[in-house]
Motif scaffolding. Sequence first.
Motif, PDB file in Angstrom:
ATOM      1  N   SER A 109     -57.117   4.751 -59.248  1.00  0.00           N
ATOM      2  CA  SER A 109     -57.990   4.433 -58.120  1.00  0.00           C
ATOM      3  C   SER A 109     -58.607   3.054 -58.235  1.00  0.00           C
ATOM      4  CB  SER A 109     -59.097   5.473 -58.013  1.00  0.00           C
ATOM      5  OG  SER A 109     -59.927   5.415 -59.151  1.00  0.00           O
ATOM      6  N   PHE A 110     -58.941   2.495 -57.077  1.00  0.00           N
ATOM      7  CA  PHE A 110     -59.769   1.290 -57.073  1.00  0.00           C
ATOM      8  C   PHE A 110     -61.004   1.565 -56.244  1.00  0.00           C
ATOM      9  CE2 PHE A 110     -57.377   0.554 -53.141  1.00  0.00           C
ATOM     10  CZ  PHE A 110     -58.342   0.038 -52.282  1.00  0.00           C
ATOM     11  N   ASN A 111     -62.102   0.962 -56.666  1.00  0.00           N
ATOM     12  CA  ASN A 111     -63.382   1.123 -55.985  1.00  0.00           C
ATOM     13  C   ASN A 111     -63.869  -0.251 -55.584  1.00  0.00           C
ATOM     14  OD1 ASN A 111     -65.114   3.329 -55.383  1.00  0.00           O
ATOM     15  ND2 ASN A 111     -64.837   4.007 -57.508  1.00  0.00           N
ATOM     16  N   THR A 112     -64.435  -0.371 -54.407  1.00  0.00           N
ATOM     17  CA  THR A 112     -64.989  -1.669 -54.018  1.00  0.00           C
ATOM     18  C   THR A 112     -66.488  -1.503 -53.835  1.00  0.00           C
ATOM     19  OG1 THR A 112     -64.233  -1.080 -51.823  1.00  0.00           O
ATOM     20  CG2 THR A 112     -62.996  -2.772 -52.975  1.00  0.00           C
ATOM     21  N   GLU A 113     -67.195  -2.595 -53.956  1.00  0.00           N
ATOM     22  CA  GLU A 113     -68.648  -2.534 -53.807  1.00  0.00           C
ATOM     23  C   GLU A 113     -69.001  -2.094 -52.390  1.00  0.00           C
ATOM     24  OE1 GLU A 113     -72.281  -5.546 -54.484  1.00  0.00           O
ATOM     25  OE2 GLU A 113     -70.489  -5.893 -55.708  1.00  0.00           O
ATOM     26  N   PHE A 114     -70.101  -1.354 -52.266  1.00  0.00           N
ATOM     27  CA  PHE A 114     -70.446  -0.791 -50.960  1.00  0.00           C
ATOM     28  C   PHE A 114     -70.679  -1.893 -49.929  1.00  0.00           C
ATOM     29  CE2 PHE A 114     -72.847   0.917 -47.534  1.00  0.00           C
ATOM     30  CZ  PHE A 114     -72.328   2.181 -47.367  1.00  0.00           C
ATOM     31  N   GLY A 130     -50.549  -2.556 -57.369  1.00  0.00           N
ATOM     32  CA  GLY A 130     -50.777  -2.513 -58.815  1.00  0.00           C
ATOM     33  C   GLY A 130     -50.889  -1.075 -59.311  1.00  0.00           C
ATOM     34  N   LEU A 131     -51.594  -0.226 -58.560  1.00  0.00           N
ATOM     35  CA  LEU A 131     -51.817   1.156 -58.996  1.00  0.00           C
ATOM     36  C   LEU A 131     -50.521   1.962 -58.967  1.00  0.00           C
ATOM     37  CD1 LEU A 131     -55.206   1.916 -57.167  1.00  0.00           C
ATOM     38  CD2 LEU A 131     -54.864   1.372 -59.586  1.00  0.00           C
ATOM     39  N   VAL A 132     -49.666   1.689 -57.974  1.00  0.00           N
ATOM     40  CA  VAL A 132     -48.389   2.418 -57.869  1.00  0.00           C
ATOM     41  C   VAL A 132     -47.573   2.221 -59.146  1.00  0.00           C
ATOM     42  CG1 VAL A 132     -46.189   2.528 -56.628  1.00  0.00           C
ATOM     43  CG2 VAL A 132     -48.323   2.316 -55.343  1.00  0.00           C
ATOM     44  N   GLN A 133     -47.614   1.012 -59.680  1.00  0.00           N
ATOM     45  CA  GLN A 133     -46.870   0.722 -60.913  1.00  0.00           C
ATOM     46  C   GLN A 133     -47.331   1.626 -62.063  1.00  0.00           C
ATOM     47  OE1 GLN A 133     -44.332  -1.450 -60.719  1.00  0.00           O
ATOM     48  NE2 GLN A 133     -44.978  -1.663 -58.557  1.00  0.00           N
ATOM     49  N   LYS A 134     -48.627   1.885 -62.086  1.00  0.00           N
ATOM     50  CA  LYS A 134     -49.203   2.623 -63.224  1.00  0.00           C
ATOM     51  C   LYS A 134     -49.164   4.142 -63.047  1.00  0.00           C
ATOM     52  CE  LYS A 134     -53.100   0.002 -63.197  1.00  0.00           C
ATOM     53  NZ  LYS A 134     -54.501  -0.259 -63.505  1.00  0.00           N
ATOM     54  N   ALA A 135     -48.979   4.584 -61.793  1.00  0.00           N
ATOM     55  CA  ALA A 135     -49.157   6.014 -61.502  1.00  0.00           C
ATOM     56  C   ALA A 135     -48.050   6.872 -62.110  1.00  0.00           C
ATOM     57  CB  ALA A 135     -49.213   6.235 -59.998  1.00  0.00           C
ATOM     58  N   ALA A 136     -48.451   8.008 -62.645  1.00  0.00           N
ATOM     59  CA  ALA A 136     -47.479   9.006 -63.107  1.00  0.00           C
ATOM     60  C   ALA A 136     -46.891   9.707 -61.869  1.00  0.00           C
ATOM     61  CB  ALA A 136     -48.191  10.018 -63.995  1.00  0.00           C
ATOM     62  N   ILE A 141     -53.178   8.413 -55.818  1.00  0.00           N
ATOM     63  CA  ILE A 141     -53.575   7.004 -55.784  1.00  0.00           C
ATOM     64  C   ILE A 141     -54.658   6.898 -54.715  1.00  0.00           C
ATOM     65  CG2 ILE A 141     -52.812   4.649 -55.261  1.00  0.00           C
ATOM     66  CD1 ILE A 141     -49.990   5.585 -56.186  1.00  0.00           C
ATOM     67  N   LEU A 142     -55.810   6.341 -55.111  1.00  0.00           N
ATOM     68  CA  LEU A 142     -56.970   6.355 -54.215  1.00  0.00           C
ATOM     69  C   LEU A 142     -57.627   4.983 -54.134  1.00  0.00           C
ATOM     70  CD1 LEU A 142     -58.603   9.541 -55.754  1.00  0.00           C
ATOM     71  CD2 LEU A 142     -57.307   9.429 -53.624  1.00  0.00           C
ATOM     72  N   GLY A 143     -58.249   4.749 -53.010  1.00  0.00           N
ATOM     73  CA  GLY A 143     -59.033   3.523 -52.884  1.00  0.00           C
ATOM     74  C   GLY A 143     -60.125   3.706 -51.860  1.00  0.00           C
ATOM     75  N   THR A 144     -61.175   2.880 -51.973  1.00  0.00           N
ATOM     76  CA  THR A 144     -62.254   2.969 -50.990  1.00  0.00           C
ATOM     77  C   THR A 144     -62.147   1.806 -50.012  1.00  0.00           C
ATOM     78  OG1 THR A 144     -63.682   1.829 -52.569  1.00  0.00           O
ATOM     79  CG2 THR A 144     -63.887   4.212 -52.442  1.00  0.00           C
ATOM     80  N   ILE A 145     -62.417   2.110 -48.769  1.00  0.00           N
ATOM     81  CA  ILE A 145     -62.326   1.099 -47.709  1.00  0.00           C
ATOM     82  C   ILE A 145     -63.564   1.164 -46.819  1.00  0.00           C
ATOM     83  CG2 ILE A 145     -59.794   1.024 -47.626  1.00  0.00           C
ATOM     84  CD1 ILE A 145     -60.031   2.958 -45.146  1.00  0.00           C
ATOM     85  N   ASP A 161     -46.726   4.739 -46.809  1.00  0.00           N
ATOM     86  CA  ASP A 161     -45.477   5.343 -47.320  1.00  0.00           C
ATOM     87  C   ASP A 161     -44.587   4.279 -47.952  1.00  0.00           C
ATOM     88  OD1 ASP A 161     -46.259   7.810 -46.510  1.00  0.00           O
ATOM     89  OD2 ASP A 161     -44.944   7.919 -44.745  1.00  0.00           O
ATOM     90  N   SER A 162     -44.579   3.078 -47.335  1.00  0.00           N
ATOM     91  CA  SER A 162     -43.711   2.027 -47.872  1.00  0.00           C
ATOM     92  C   SER A 162     -44.247   1.535 -49.219  1.00  0.00           C
ATOM     93  CB  SER A 162     -43.571   0.871 -46.873  1.00  0.00           C
ATOM     94  OG  SER A 162     -44.772   0.135 -46.812  1.00  0.00           O
ATOM     95  N   ILE A 163     -45.547   1.617 -49.411  1.00  0.00           N
ATOM     96  CA  ILE A 163     -46.136   1.177 -50.696  1.00  0.00           C
ATOM     97  C   ILE A 163     -45.975   2.280 -51.760  1.00  0.00           C
ATOM     98  CG2 ILE A 163     -48.291   0.522 -51.873  1.00  0.00           C
ATOM     99  CD1 ILE A 163     -49.262  -0.567 -49.150  1.00  0.00           C
ATOM    100  N   ALA A 164     -46.246   3.524 -51.359  1.00  0.00           N
ATOM    101  CA  ALA A 164     -46.217   4.652 -52.317  1.00  0.00           C
ATOM    102  C   ALA A 164     -45.414   5.807 -51.733  1.00  0.00           C
ATOM    103  CB  ALA A 164     -47.631   5.087 -52.646  1.00  0.00           C
ATOM    104  N   PRO A 165     -44.075   5.722 -51.795  1.00  0.00           N
ATOM    105  CA  PRO A 165     -43.274   6.800 -51.199  1.00  0.00           C
ATOM    106  C   PRO A 165     -43.338   8.102 -51.990  1.00  0.00           C
ATOM    107  CG  PRO A 165     -41.850   5.120 -52.191  1.00  0.00           C
ATOM    108  CD  PRO A 165     -43.261   4.619 -52.316  1.00  0.00           C
ATOM    109  N   ASN A 166     -43.648   8.011 -53.281  1.00  0.00           N
ATOM    110  CA  ASN A 166     -43.534   9.214 -54.121  1.00  0.00           C
ATOM    111  C   ASN A 166     -44.847   9.771 -54.643  1.00  0.00           C
ATOM    112  OD1 ASN A 166     -40.676   9.089 -53.948  1.00  0.00           O
ATOM    113  ND2 ASN A 166     -40.734   7.403 -55.428  1.00  0.00           N
TER     114      ASN A 166
END
Length: 542
Positions: A109-114, A130-136, A141-145, A161-166
Motif C-alpha cells: 500500500s501507499f499512503n498520502t498525506e491528508f 512500484g507496488l505491483v512489482q513487489k506484490a505476492a 494493492i491499496l492506495g489513498t486518493i 486492470d492494465s496496471i494490476a491484472p492479477n
Amino acid sequence: MRLNLIMTLRANILLLPLLFTMQPHTACFAQSADIIFTNGKIFTSDTTKLYVQALAIKGNKILKVGTNFSIEKLASSKTKKINLQGKTVVPGFNDAHDHLAWLIPTGQSFNTEFSVPGPSKDAVIDSLSGLVQKAAPNQWILGTIGLTVFNDTTVRRRLLDSIAPNNPLALLIMWGHGIIANSKALMEVNIADNAADPLSGWYEREPQTNKLTGVLYEGSEFPIWQAITVAEPFRTIKALRAHAAEQLKLGITTVQNMSASLQGNAARRIFKQANLLVRTRIIAMPSATSKGRDLAEWNSAPKTIIPLTYISGIKYVIDGTTLEQTALKSKPYPNRPNWYGRLNYPVDTIRQILKEALTSNRQLMMHIVGDSTIGIVLKLMKEIGSDEQWKNKRVRIEHGNAVVSEDAVKKVSDMGIVLVHTPQYGTGSPLQKWLATGIPLAIGPDATINPYLSILTMTTQQRDPKENLTREQAVIAYTKGSAYAEFKEKEKGTLSKGMVADLAVLSQDIFTIPAEQLPSTSSILTIIDGKIVYDKFSNKNQ
Ligand SMILES: [Zn+2]
C-alpha cells in the motif's frame, strides 16, 4: 437508591444474619484504597464539584474524591500513594466516533498525506506500478486518493486492470466515501459486472453498457473494506494495538468504534485477538445487498468480546459528504444546477430503521450531513414517535453540522437527540446554542485522535466566536457527554464516588495554558478500570 436497598434487605430477610456476620471482615478492608492521588488539580466533569484535590481508587472503582486530608485517611501500608504535585487530572477521554482498523497497512500500500485534492493521477500510477512489482500473487494493492483522482473518469477499472491484472487493487478516498476498484478486487468480493446496487449505496456504471466502472459509493464499499481488513489479520491486530497505545498516551480511555470495516463475526474474531486495553465499544454498521441489510451477524451473540470490548448500538450512513457532492442539500451544488445530492437508503428503509430504533433497545446512530437529509429524518421521527418516546432512545446524529436551523435545533432538542460533534469539520456548528437548548453533546473526532487538538478547535475556532466552548465545557462533553452518548453516564465519564476508575494525569494544565500549546499535551499516567495502563510518572513520584 437507599430506599431500594432497605426494601431489598427486607425482602431478603433470611439473608440478614449472613450480611451482619460478613460485616466485620469486610469493614477492615472496605475503606483502604489501592491507589490514592493527592495534591492534584483534579477536574471531575461532575458539575456539582468540578475540582477536587485528591482521589482514592479501590478495585476498578473510585472510592472517594475530596481533600488531601479526607483521602489520605483511606491509605494503608499496601496503598500506592501518588503525589500529583499540582498536576491536572481529567476523567479519561471518551472518543465517541472513531474508525478502528481503517486504512491499516495491509497488502502492498501507499499512503498520502491528508488533503482533499490528494495525489495526481501520475503520482498514483507511479506508486501503483512500484507496488505491483513487489506484490505476492493475489495480495491486495491499496492506495489513498482525494478528489483529483476520484473525479478523473480516466482512472477507472480498465486503467487499474492494465496496471494490476492479477492482484486485487483498490484506491480509497482517504475520508472513506468512495473507492475505485479493479476487476480482480470486484471478483474477490463477489460483485458481478452487472450487479444491482446494494440498498446502502451505489455503483458507477459505464453509460453505454451499464457495466460497473469500478467506482463504489457509500455502503457499496463495505465488502472491499472488510476484505482488506481480514486479508492479513496479524497486521490488522498490530495496527489496532498501536492505535490503542497511542490513545493511552493521550489519555483516551474509551473509544466508540464505527465498525464498517469489520462485520459482526469478523469484528468478534479480530477484537478478541487484539485484546485492547482501551475500553472499546463496537458499533454495528451493517453492510447491505440489493435485497436488504445484513443484520444477522450483528444480531447474534456474544455482545461482550472481552470484558472491556463490547458490541452495542447500530449506525447507518444516511447520506454522503459535500466533497463528493453526495450529501442531500436543499440548494444545488456549485456548477451543477440540478444536482442536490442524494440519500444512501430509500426513504422507506430510513423509516424502517427509525421504527426499529423506537421499538428496540439498540441505540441508533446516523451519519447525516445534508440539510435536506436532516429535515427528512427529523420529520420522519416526529411522525412515528412522541418526543418522550424518542428521549429514552438517545438517538445520535454523528457530526451534527446539519443541525443549524432554528427548526432543526428545536426538533433535536425536543426529541433528546444526542449530537456527536466532530470538531475539525464542525467549526460552523452552534455549540453554545446547542448546549443552551439542552441538547446532549458528545465529542467524536472521527479518527483525528488528539483530544487536545479537538479542544483547541472547539474553544477557539468556531466561525462565530460566540459559539466557542469553554475548556471546561469541552472536557465535560468529551467525558461525561460521550458516556451519556452510550448510556453509560452512571458508570463512567465523571470522577466521583462509585464510578469506574478511568482517568488521565496530564503533562500540563489544559485549563490554563495558552491555547496554542494545547495540542502538545499528553497523558503521563493513564488508568483504566483501576489499572495503570500507561505510566511515565508514578514510579518517580510516589
Ligand atoms: Zn465517521
